[in-house]
Design an enzyme around this catalytic site. Sequence first.
Site, short mmCIF file in Angstrom:
data_model
loop_
_atom_site.label_atom_id
_atom_site.label_comp_id
_atom_site.label_asym_id
_atom_site.label_seq_id
_atom_site.Cartn_x
_atom_site.Cartn_y
_atom_site.Cartn_z
N ARG A 261 -8.31 -91.27 2.94
CA ARG A 261 -7.17 -90.51 2.42
C ARG A 261 -7.22 -89.08 2.93
NH1 ARG A 261 -6.93 -92.76 -3.87
NH2 ARG A 261 -6.96 -94.95 -3.24
N ARG A 276 -14.15 -85.95 -4.41
CA ARG A 276 -12.92 -86.12 -3.63
C ARG A 276 -13.25 -86.02 -2.14
NH1 ARG A 276 -7.76 -85.79 -5.58
NH2 ARG A 276 -8.58 -84.94 -7.51
N GLU A 348 -11.81 -89.65 -13.84
CA GLU A 348 -11.30 -90.97 -13.45
C GLU A 348 -12.28 -91.69 -12.52
OE1 GLU A 348 -7.48 -90.86 -11.48
OE2 GLU A 348 -7.90 -92.77 -10.50
N SER A 351 -8.66 -97.11 -11.84
CA SER A 351 -7.26 -97.04 -12.20
C SER A 351 -6.67 -98.43 -12.01
CB SER A 351 -6.57 -96.03 -11.29
OG SER A 351 -5.26 -95.78 -11.71
N ARG A 388 -17.89 -92.27 -6.96
CA ARG A 388 -17.84 -91.65 -8.28
C ARG A 388 -18.82 -92.30 -9.25
NH1 ARG A 388 -11.52 -89.73 -9.28
NH2 ARG A 388 -11.45 -88.45 -7.38
#
Length: 414
Positions: A261, A276, A348, A351, A388
């Site tokens: 990403r 991130r 988070e 999801s 994460r």
Amino acid sequence: MIDLKYLQNNFEDASSKLQKKGVDTAILEKLQELFTALKAANATLESMKAEQNSMSKLFGQYKREGKDISELKAKVDANKEAMVPVQEKAREAEEALYSVALAMPNFPDDSVPEGADEEDNVELRKVLEPRSFDFKPKEHWELSEINGWIDFERGVKLAKSRFAILKGEASRLERALINFFLDTNRAKGFEEYSVPFINNATMLQGTGQLPKFGDDLFKIEDEDLYLIPTAEVPLTNMYNDEILSEKELPLLMTGYTPCFRKEAGSAGRDTRGIIRQHQFNKVEMVAIAHPDKSEEVFDLMVQNASDILTALGLPHRVVELCGGDLGFSAATTIDLEVWLPGQNQYREISSISNTRDFQARRAKIRFKDGKKNRLVHTLNGSALAVGRTIVAIMENYQNEDGTIEIPEVLKKYM
RNA sequence: CGGGAGAUGUCAGAGUGGUCGAAUGUGCCGGUCUUGAAAACCGGUGAGGGUUAUACCUCCGGGGGUUCGAAUCCCCCUCUCCCGGCCA
């Protein structure tokens, strides 16, 4: 893509649904207008084509009968010429419609809470008590320095900022987690897949990343190809433009892939550590479900992801996203947020979304419902984001001297 | 990356300018027969749009062209198979 017929027939309802996602009614009116215009343009064009076709058929007959065709040809030629601007108009109408329609987000479910952003998300439950520390817990990048787990500088050297290298135990932990996740998902009935990490534009459009979010994707130069931002893209699109049989449903899939990403628009957020990154590993669940049964599949997926965190001994909470925080393709989403004692907050880590028929309509994934073809429901969810999880293990399993314990369930994997 | 062959319905496979959305076989669904099944026989069976339903439009790998008319002729692209090169 949203159901344009539904929009046309239930405009009030459709627009109030989309207001939850912050969509202006004006653009919906525009969309409805474009849809009507396209239908009108097509109707005109099609009747001209019908005329053209029936005249053309006469040629064969005339020739056989030895009749003169010059008059007929003149008529046909005239009609053909008249068709050109009509054809162009229809093409433009279609282009105009799809440029708006493909950028329109999914309807949120009626049950989705109102709200503008993550502040308005609703916590459903907490699972496991956060451990109490008798020292000040460190953040994962401090722990990384003590243990030599993450090489940020050389990651940047190899690529650019937001790339990192895992070293030694950290790298082994990552591999262990991937295996643990896949095994757990498989035990819950998800078939394991190993898929291409590069997909073409049609597939990215099928799941909703294109055309609107191209800036977030890494594109292969001079090719119609993109690095996948999530395994949701290849796993869901395995069935792109296919018609399944009802008895195959639900299809439960899982797969490990790296995710790429650009994180455009996230400058300055989480610049420290590996929360991130431009590249991260994830094990994904994807389901293709019967539209009447997608609810239960959704619950299964949420439960599975939560169970994995529980098995790892990681405290987390289950959060229902409000309309404003909902993703583009999602009708409903539940996030799992893991407790990070170093950061002193929940972050988070998974999801899980039900997109209903939104992706199915784009990707043309259908099943035979008796005689008729019907759109399936597609669902996706992380189980789990690997990087994460490493962060969560580091922070939750740290000792005062900065060393890190390995969760019991992972020991057999390392 | 170079040379050759090909791409048609679930699959196999006809079709080289008009009545072809497409023969035939196969698969699948339904029926007859049978205690049941198989076999045999009969019928049905692609997708998208459009319509109350019909009409009607579009699709024979994708895109463009020739033609009144294209699965069929021409050009470009993609993919598959075979041969060679390179290579984990």
